[in-house]
Design an enzyme around this catalytic site. Structure first.
Site, PDB file in Angstrom:
ATOM      1  N   HIS A   7     -11.915  -0.714   9.123  1.00  0.00           N
ATOM      2  CA  HIS A   7     -10.971  -1.480   9.923  1.00  0.00           C
ATOM      3  C   HIS A   7     -11.567  -1.841  11.279  1.00  0.00           C
ATOM      4  O   HIS A   7     -10.962  -2.601  12.041  1.00  0.00           O
ATOM      5  CB  HIS A   7      -9.674  -0.678  10.129  1.00  0.00           C
ATOM      6  CG  HIS A   7      -8.950  -0.394   8.861  1.00  0.00           C
ATOM      7  ND1 HIS A   7      -9.207   0.735   8.112  1.00  0.00           N
ATOM      8  CD2 HIS A   7      -8.007  -1.088   8.190  1.00  0.00           C
ATOM      9  CE1 HIS A   7      -8.432   0.718   7.038  1.00  0.00           C
ATOM     10  NE2 HIS A   7      -7.702  -0.361   7.062  1.00  0.00           N
ATOM     11  N   ARG A  64      -5.962  10.628   2.002  1.00  0.00           N
ATOM     12  CA  ARG A  64      -5.677   9.538   1.062  1.00  0.00           C
ATOM     13  C   ARG A  64      -6.489   9.721  -0.226  1.00  0.00           C
ATOM     14  O   ARG A  64      -6.170   9.121  -1.251  1.00  0.00           O
ATOM     15  CB  ARG A  64      -6.023   8.196   1.694  1.00  0.00           C
ATOM     16  CG  ARG A  64      -5.275   7.913   2.985  1.00  0.00           C
ATOM     17  CD  ARG A  64      -5.888   6.752   3.755  1.00  0.00           C
ATOM     18  NE  ARG A  64      -5.705   5.492   3.051  1.00  0.00           N
ATOM     19  CZ  ARG A  64      -6.334   4.367   3.386  1.00  0.00           C
ATOM     20  NH1 ARG A  64      -7.212   4.359   4.389  1.00  0.00           N
ATOM     21  NH2 ARG A  64      -6.111   3.271   2.720  1.00  0.00           N
ATOM     22  N   ASP A  69       0.857  -1.198   0.000  1.00  0.00           N
ATOM     23  CA  ASP A  69       0.000   0.000   0.000  1.00  0.00           C
ATOM     24  C   ASP A  69       0.887   1.240   0.000  1.00  0.00           C
ATOM     25  O   ASP A  69       1.001   1.935   1.005  1.00  0.00           O
ATOM     26  CB  ASP A  69      -0.904   0.023   1.239  1.00  0.00           C
ATOM     27  CG  ASP A  69      -1.886  -1.122   1.265  1.00  0.00           C
ATOM     28  OD1 ASP A  69      -2.854  -1.090   0.506  1.00  0.00           O
ATOM     29  OD2 ASP A  69      -1.675  -2.065   2.065  1.00  0.00           O
ATOM     30  N   ASP A 122     -10.163  -6.211  -0.097  1.00  0.00           N
ATOM     31  CA  ASP A 122      -9.422  -5.499   0.937  1.00  0.00           C
ATOM     32  C   ASP A 122      -8.974  -6.553   1.952  1.00  0.00           C
ATOM     33  O   ASP A 122      -9.304  -7.740   1.827  1.00  0.00           O
ATOM     34  CB  ASP A 122     -10.309  -4.426   1.583  1.00  0.00           C
ATOM     35  CG  ASP A 122      -9.504  -3.311   2.245  1.00  0.00           C
ATOM     36  OD1 ASP A 122      -8.292  -3.491   2.467  1.00  0.00           O
ATOM     37  OD2 ASP A 122     -10.086  -2.257   2.554  1.00  0.00           O
ATOM     38  N   LYS A 129      -8.820   1.787  -5.487  1.00  0.00           N
ATOM     39  CA  LYS A 129      -9.589   1.336  -4.326  1.00  0.00           C
ATOM     40  C   LYS A 129     -10.314   2.532  -3.689  1.00  0.00           C
ATOM     41  O   LYS A 129      -9.987   3.685  -4.004  1.00  0.00           O
ATOM     42  CB  LYS A 129      -8.662   0.671  -3.304  1.00  0.00           C
ATOM     43  CG  LYS A 129      -7.582   1.597  -2.706  1.00  0.00           C
ATOM     44  CD  LYS A 129      -6.649   0.815  -1.816  1.00  0.00           C
ATOM     45  CE  LYS A 129      -5.656   1.700  -1.116  1.00  0.00           C
ATOM     46  NZ  LYS A 129      -4.663   0.945  -0.328  1.00  0.00           N
ATOM     47  N   HIS A 130     -11.295   2.293  -2.829  1.00  0.00           N
ATOM     48  CA  HIS A 130     -11.877   1.043  -2.363  1.00  0.00           C
ATOM     49  C   HIS A 130     -13.288   0.975  -2.934  1.00  0.00           C
ATOM     50  O   HIS A 130     -14.165   1.701  -2.450  1.00  0.00           O
ATOM     51  CB  HIS A 130     -11.955   1.009  -0.844  1.00  0.00           C
ATOM     52  CG  HIS A 130     -10.659   1.355  -0.131  1.00  0.00           C
ATOM     53  ND1 HIS A 130     -10.199   2.655   0.035  1.00  0.00           N
ATOM     54  CD2 HIS A 130      -9.724   0.558   0.445  1.00  0.00           C
ATOM     55  CE1 HIS A 130      -9.061   2.646   0.706  1.00  0.00           C
ATOM     56  NE2 HIS A 130      -8.733   1.391   0.964  1.00  0.00           N
TER      57      HIS A 130
END
Length: 473
Positions: A178, A135, A67, A250, A165-166
């Protein structure tokens, strides 16, 4: 006992490199690291490929992914060119600069033996998400789409597969996958207009892979995370968006995927349309689950063959690319590409445009940013600005995770090095944003503070009470 033995036992197709920084919002789902420095990464990837070369699929290159998004999620940080964050690139709004910077970065990844980057992030920042944040390339789908295309083209021109992504868009929810399953509750029309354009752009730019997300998209398949949703991955991503490449999950070690045992989760992910299973919490159980499902017919052989065919196609597309020399790492041309992008990103949100700071400067930061303060101090000195320990014009830096309590009321200049939302509460007469604390960004900031460069960036996210820029034209 060793990675080589694991490759031999399970005939693995690839491995992910993981390392974390202090500000990394993804660190909670991985307790170990296999990244120390570029030389170690090169040695590791060479050994992995030697082990994989003994398998029947030896001519198909082993996948080494990571990543390397740049910004808060950057796995290999020392001894490489560090680009500014995606949000900084969005502020610069210059896809050509983005492509050049990401080509430089891709060349360095390829030199270390990495051939798959789980980047760029194609999520539109429609919410003030802290897990996505800087990000993302920003809140404007059209501008973000152009940036995604530039990053994909840059990476892949250097021989590194890009994985956008995502999917279908983590920026539409402020929750963190997460920890839980974020619910994306926007209507389908909003998904089409807001979430999908950057993914379409990445696909049109030739992205070899797309990463699916642990998101509950209620307008398409309510109650089913996208990772396990045939409607989203097969009907929408492949059928409507026309993606023909590799779909990668993921991390399957994240709580939303761990609702099922590893074997069952792997089968469900493949049936939904994923072709690669990433970071299963138990490789043996995932392997056994796939084999059992193939034997009893739960997993149709055609589905497995289609997945393998896509993976092998991607591998062979990467197979004939020459490996760049390690001397390309952190080279002057690469640093120049990163600095050019960072310089175009610096944004002034309050104060007289491009006016140099007066007198000597004191640099302060929120807690724990000594390296960044040192980097700006060095850059200012190189730009001809005298930096003193105290008593000068105060330039205060705030970054990832900082809030109003981290601001300094007496600072003449406050600089946001991540998402700029905290500047809404800042009282400094001059407000700047770099969106990133990279060396390139600190060099670019020093140029602006010294009056040698004009801050031409525009905020890629809306801010309450502040303009996109206070520099007209």
């Amino acid at each position: 006992d060793t990675p080589a033995e694991m490759i031999a036992k399970y005939r693995l197709g690839g491995l992910i490199l993981v390392g974390f920084s202090a500000d990394d919002p993804t660190s909670g789902n991985q307790s170990t690291t296999n990244v120390d420095n570029p030389a170690q990464v090169k040695k590791l990837t060479a050994g992995l490929r030697e082990a994989a070369g003994k398998l029947a699929a030896g001519p198909a290159p082993f996948l080494v992914g990571t990543d390397q998004e740049y910004g808060v999620v950057t796995r290999i940080t020392d001894g490489v060119t560090t680009l500014p964050s995606a949000l900084a690139a969005g502020a610069a709004d210059d896809p050509a600069r983005t492509e050049a910077a990401w080509k430089a970065a891709g060349t360095e990844l390829a030199a270390m033996g990495v051939n798959l980057d789980f980047a760029p992030v194609a999520d539109v920042l429609a919410t003030r998400s802290t897990v996505i944040g800087s990000r993302s390339f920003g809140a404007d789908p059209k501008r973000a789409a152009a940036q995604v295309a530039g990053a994909v083209q840059g990476l892949q021109s250097a021989g590194v597969a890009a994985s956008v992504k995502h999917f279908p868009g983590h920026g539409l929810s402020a929750a963190d996958s997460h920890q839980e399953v974020p619910v994306v509750g926007q209507p389908r029309a909003e998904l089409d207009a807001t979430a999908f354009p950057p993914f379409r752009a990445g696909i049109d730019a030739g992205a070899m892979a797309v990463m699916s997300a642990h998101l509950d998209v209620t307008a398409v398949d309510p109650g089913t995370p996208a990772t396990f949703s045939h409607r989203l991955l097969t009907d929408v991503l492949r059928g409507e968006l026309g993606f023909q490449g590799v779909v990668i999950t993921d991390g399957m070690n994240m709580p939303p995927a761990k609702r099922y045992p590893p074997g069952e989760a792997a089968v469900k992910a493949l049936l939904a349309g994923n072709d690669l299973i990433l970071m299963t919490p138990n490789v043996g159980q995932a392997y056994d689950g796939l084999l059992a499902a193939l034997r009893d017919g739960t997993l149709p052989r055609d589905r497995l063959v289609a997945a393998v065919t896509r993976v092998l196609t991607m591998k062979f597309r990467l197979a004939d690319r020459p490996t760049p020399a390690m001397s390309t790492l952190d080279s002057a041309p690469h640093r120049a590409a990163a600095t050019a992008l960072a310089a175009a990103a610096v944004t002034q949100l309050r104060g007289k445009c491009g006016v140099a700071v007066s007198g000597p400067v004191t640099v302060t930061t929120s807690e724990g940013r000594d390296r960044t303060r040192a980097a700006l101090t060095e850059a200012l000195t190189d730009a001809g600005v005298r930096v003193v320990a105290k008593g000068g014009t105060r330039v205060h830096l705030v970054g990832y995770g900082d809030g109003p309590k981290d601001l300094a009321a007496d600072a003449a200049v406050t600089v946001a090095m991540d998402t700029p939302y905290v500047l809404e509460k800042a009282t400094s007469p001059t407000l700047l944003a770099t969106y990133s604390s990279s060396r390139a960004s600190m060099t670019a900031l020093a140029g602006v503070l010294a009056g040698k460069a004009r801050p031409t960036g525009r905020s890629p996210v809306p801010l309450t009470g502040l303009p996109a820029t206070s520099c007209p034209g």
